[in-house]
Design a protein around this motif. Structure first.
Motif, PDB file in Angstrom:
ATOM      1  N   GLY A 210      43.559  -7.323 -31.222  1.00  0.00           N
ATOM      2  CA  GLY A 210      42.715  -7.020 -30.098  1.00  0.00           C
ATOM      3  C   GLY A 210      41.796  -8.044 -29.842  1.00  0.00           C
ATOM      4  N   ARG A 211      40.661  -7.703 -28.845  1.00  0.00           N
ATOM      5  CA  ARG A 211      39.796  -8.692 -28.321  1.00  0.00           C
ATOM      6  C   ARG A 211      38.729  -8.554 -29.291  1.00  0.00           C
ATOM      7  N   VAL A 212      38.585  -9.797 -30.064  1.00  0.00           N
ATOM      8  CA  VAL A 212      37.682 -10.046 -31.076  1.00  0.00           C
ATOM      9  C   VAL A 212      36.384 -10.772 -30.570  1.00  0.00           C
ATOM     10  N   TYR A 213      35.289 -10.252 -30.807  1.00  0.00           N
ATOM     11  CA  TYR A 213      34.119 -10.906 -30.571  1.00  0.00           C
ATOM     12  C   TYR A 213      33.481 -11.359 -31.886  1.00  0.00           C
ATOM     13  N   PHE A 214      33.446 -12.540 -32.086  1.00  0.00           N
ATOM     14  CA  PHE A 214      32.827 -12.988 -33.391  1.00  0.00           C
ATOM     15  C   PHE A 214      31.705 -14.233 -33.096  1.00  0.00           C
ATOM     16  N   GLY A 215      30.587 -14.029 -33.799  1.00  0.00           N
ATOM     17  CA  GLY A 215      29.543 -14.765 -33.533  1.00  0.00           C
ATOM     18  C   GLY A 215      28.485 -14.205 -32.451  1.00  0.00           C
ATOM     19  N   THR A 216      28.742 -12.890 -32.165  1.00  0.00           N
ATOM     20  CA  THR A 216      27.726 -12.252 -31.003  1.00  0.00           C
ATOM     21  C   THR A 216      27.465 -11.102 -31.807  1.00  0.00           C
ATOM     22  N   PHE A 217      26.223 -10.596 -30.964  1.00  0.00           N
ATOM     23  CA  PHE A 217      25.598  -9.441 -31.569  1.00  0.00           C
ATOM     24  C   PHE A 217      26.486  -8.053 -31.742  1.00  0.00           C
ATOM     25  N   PRO A 218      26.474  -7.435 -32.772  1.00  0.00           N
ATOM     26  CA  PRO A 218      25.579  -7.685 -33.826  1.00  0.00           C
ATOM     27  C   PRO A 218      25.715  -8.500 -35.204  1.00  0.00           C
ATOM     28  N   GLY A 219      26.577  -9.391 -35.146  1.00  0.00           N
ATOM     29  CA  GLY A 219      26.830 -10.406 -36.015  1.00  0.00           C
ATOM     30  C   GLY A 219      26.869 -11.808 -35.582  1.00  0.00           C
ATOM     31  N   GLU A 220      25.599 -12.364 -35.226  1.00  0.00           N
ATOM     32  CA  GLU A 220      25.446 -13.527 -35.026  1.00  0.00           C
ATOM     33  C   GLU A 220      25.777 -14.474 -36.112  1.00  0.00           C
ATOM     34  N   VAL A 221      25.230 -15.844 -35.789  1.00  0.00           N
ATOM     35  CA  VAL A 221      25.429 -16.887 -36.903  1.00  0.00           C
ATOM     36  C   VAL A 221      24.271 -17.807 -37.102  1.00  0.00           C
ATOM     37  N   ARG A 222      24.391 -18.617 -37.966  1.00  0.00           N
ATOM     38  CA  ARG A 222      23.188 -19.639 -38.184  1.00  0.00           C
ATOM     39  C   ARG A 222      23.533 -20.908 -37.624  1.00  0.00           C
ATOM     40  N   PRO A 223      22.630 -21.645 -36.961  1.00  0.00           N
ATOM     41  CA  PRO A 223      22.843 -22.914 -36.307  1.00  0.00           C
ATOM     42  C   PRO A 223      23.522 -23.997 -37.249  1.00  0.00           C
ATOM     43  N   GLU A 224      23.130 -24.089 -38.220  1.00  0.00           N
ATOM     44  CA  GLU A 224      23.610 -25.116 -39.274  1.00  0.00           C
ATOM     45  C   GLU A 224      25.136 -24.905 -39.529  1.00  0.00           C
ATOM     46  N   CYS A 225      25.607 -23.461 -39.104  1.00  0.00           N
ATOM     47  CA  CYS A 225      26.949 -23.104 -39.437  1.00  0.00           C
ATOM     48  C   CYS A 225      27.918 -23.230 -38.062  1.00  0.00           C
ATOM     49  N   VAL A 226      27.354 -23.892 -37.020  1.00  0.00           N
ATOM     50  CA  VAL A 226      27.930 -24.168 -35.838  1.00  0.00           C
ATOM     51  C   VAL A 226      28.515 -25.576 -36.053  1.00  0.00           C
ATOM     52  N   SER A 227      29.867 -25.736 -36.047  1.00  0.00           N
ATOM     53  CA  SER A 227      30.486 -27.087 -36.092  1.00  0.00           C
ATOM     54  C   SER A 227      31.766 -27.176 -35.142  1.00  0.00           C
ATOM     55  N   GLN A 228      32.291 -28.169 -35.079  1.00  0.00           N
ATOM     56  CA  GLN A 228      33.261 -28.325 -34.205  1.00  0.00           C
ATOM     57  C   GLN A 228      34.664 -27.315 -34.852  1.00  0.00           C
ATOM     58  N   GLN A 229      34.560 -27.378 -36.043  1.00  0.00           N
ATOM     59  CA  GLN A 229      35.745 -26.537 -36.662  1.00  0.00           C
ATOM     60  C   GLN A 229      35.408 -24.859 -36.284  1.00  0.00           C
ATOM     61  N   SER A 230      34.234 -24.602 -36.715  1.00  0.00           N
ATOM     62  CA  SER A 230      33.945 -23.210 -36.202  1.00  0.00           C
ATOM     63  C   SER A 230      34.100 -22.943 -34.966  1.00  0.00           C
ATOM     64  N   VAL A 231      33.523 -23.594 -33.804  1.00  0.00           N
ATOM     65  CA  VAL A 231      33.571 -23.328 -32.721  1.00  0.00           C
ATOM     66  C   VAL A 231      35.290 -23.211 -32.309  1.00  0.00           C
ATOM     67  N   GLU A 232      35.896 -24.285 -32.632  1.00  0.00           N
ATOM     68  CA  GLU A 232      37.162 -24.207 -32.161  1.00  0.00           C
ATOM     69  C   GLU A 232      38.047 -22.976 -32.857  1.00  0.00           C
ATOM     70  N   LEU A 233      37.566 -22.511 -33.993  1.00  0.00           N
ATOM     71  CA  LEU A 233      38.056 -21.149 -34.445  1.00  0.00           C
ATOM     72  C   LEU A 233      37.895 -20.078 -33.455  1.00  0.00           C
ATOM     73  N   VAL A 234      36.574 -19.800 -32.779  1.00  0.00           N
ATOM     74  CA  VAL A 234      36.166 -18.866 -32.191  1.00  0.00           C
ATOM     75  C   VAL A 234      37.194 -19.229 -30.699  1.00  0.00           C
ATOM     76  N   LEU A 235      37.236 -20.394 -30.287  1.00  0.00           N
ATOM     77  CA  LEU A 235      37.934 -20.573 -28.870  1.00  0.00           C
ATOM     78  C   LEU A 235      39.509 -20.316 -29.012  1.00  0.00           C
ATOM     79  N   GLU A 236      39.798 -20.446 -30.210  1.00  0.00           N
ATOM     80  CA  GLU A 236      41.376 -20.212 -30.489  1.00  0.00           C
ATOM     81  C   GLU A 236      41.708 -18.727 -30.645  1.00  0.00           C
ATOM     82  N   THR A 237      40.970 -18.139 -31.606  1.00  0.00           N
ATOM     83  CA  THR A 237      41.249 -16.504 -31.905  1.00  0.00           C
ATOM     84  C   THR A 237      40.115 -15.426 -31.150  1.00  0.00           C
ATOM     85  N   CYS A 238      39.246 -15.650 -30.633  1.00  0.00           N
ATOM     86  CA  CYS A 238      38.346 -14.686 -30.269  1.00  0.00           C
ATOM     87  C   CYS A 238      38.178 -14.812 -28.658  1.00  0.00           C
TER      88      CYS A 238
END
Length: 369
Positions: A210-238
């Motif tokens: 389906g269309r997955v929205y991850f790291g957006t309200f109501p399920g945000e993230v913390r800034p220190e968890c934002v990395s190239q790897q985590s961002v690429e996961l969002v771009l590839e799958t969400c």
């Protein structure tokens, strides 16, 4: 015995979860726009509590109240409600309904005017469905290992993160075309919240259809968890083109006072990573913190301006919440220059929220309770 849920828009996700838990135990909960016999349930936060206090006190039925305000101020709420469910309700609420129906004393985890015995359990998320006939967001994680001074989450749900299994998440997410999650930190799924397990996050995301929205309200993230790897996961799958995280302050001194567990540098790095990878950063800030100096507030304002060059900022004015370390704090007034800049940014559509009126800020945005 008939059981009703008082309709309160800000508690809609609580209704979905608790109605499902009660259904497991044979209780069918209907909605109502006021108190109804035999039993009426309420979920209150610290902003809307005053709107329902008199209604509950005068109700000609059994009243049960839960939610973040009731959990933090159970003695106060027990003064006008028959029963107060303190903390998690999936196990306690059906047990209380059974006790009322059978004429027994309330179970642990329920406060009354006569006293309170703490609950002796912790809810395992796989033990209860996130929703049933009433659909809600899928809660994938509960609890938070951090102890931010303004936040009720670790006081309500503990500091040990508990996760719903991937199989159960996939099962319920399949009922949505657009999939969104409830979590204190989406990138912490499957981990202790400090040491990330992005392999588990990836396993979850690649199982969803389906269309997955991850790291957006109501399920945000913390800034220190934002990395190239985590961002690429969002771009590839969400499907989301935004990433939402909390900065709260532009001052490292203030962040230490808040026990946020990250630095301003972490925030700036997260903003840069979003921009470099084509994601719009949406960043939360809190103004009016009691230990904030003029220079601290100016530093936060500078960070807000940095965010809004290519992203969005969501501005909160501190509301001291009961049960938190800042519950007795007096919010600091905003500098005239802060109000001027925020007003200009708001007119340009670069910021949202309210830094003057808690109710405007709250009722424009529906949090999960």
């Amino acid at each position: 015995m008939k059981v009703y849920w008082r309709q309160i828009s800000q508690a809609s996700n609580s209704f979905a979860a608790l109605a499902a838990a009660c259904e497991v135990h044979g209780y069918d909960i209907e909605t109502a726009d006021g108190p109804r016999s035999d039993v009426t349930l309420y979920s209150l936060n610290s902003i809307n509590e005053r709107l329902y206090r008199d209604e509950i006190a005068g109700a000609d039925c059994v009243t049960i109240v839960g939610g973040p305000h009731a959990s933090a101020c159970y003695q106060e709420v027990a003064g006008y409600a028959d029963y107060v469910v303190v903390g998690e309700g999936e196990y306690t609420l059906p047990a209380l309904l059974a006790a009322i129906e059978e004429g027994r004393a309330p179970p642990p985890g329920v406060a009354t005017a006569a006293g309170y015995t703490p609950a002796r359990h912790t809810v395992l998320l796989d033990g209860y469905p996130p929703f049933s006939r009433v659909k809600g967001f899928v809660e994938i994680t509960r609890g938070c290992p951090f102890s931010c001074g303004y936040c009720q989450t670790p006081r309500l749900f503990g500091r040990c993160m508990r996760h719903r299994s991937i199989d159960e998440i996939v099962r319920y997410a399949s009922r949505f075309r657009d999939i969104r999650f409830v979590t204190p930190n989406a990138f912490a799924y499957g981990s202790d919240g400090v040491h990330l397990r992005l392999d588990k996050v990836e396993r979850l995301l690649r199982r969803l259809d389906g269309r997955v929205y991850f790291g957006t309200f109501p399920g945000e993230v913390r800034p220190e968890c934002v990395s190239q790897q985590s961002v690429e996961l969002v771009l590839e799958t969400c499907a989301n083109t935004r990433l939402h995280f909390g900065a709260q302050s532009g001052s490292d001194r203030v962040l230490r006072h808040l026990r946020r567990g990250h630095t301003v540098e972490d925030v700036v790095r997260a903003i840069d990573l979003c921009r470099e990878n084509g994601l719009v950063p949406v960043v939360d800030f809190i103004l009016g913190l009691p230990f904030e100096s003029d220079d601290d507030q100016r530093a936060t304002l500078d960070l807000v301006k940095m965010v809004t060059r290519e992203g969005k900022a969501h501005i909160h004015y501190l509301m001291p919440l009961p049960g938190t370390p800042l519950q007795n704090a007096r919010p600091r007034p905003l500098l005239p220059e802060t109000e001027k800049v925020l007003g200009k940014l708001a007119l340009g559509g670069r910021i949202t929220g309210s830094w003057m009126d808690h109710e405007i800020r709250f009722f424009r945005r529906t949090p999960h309770l």
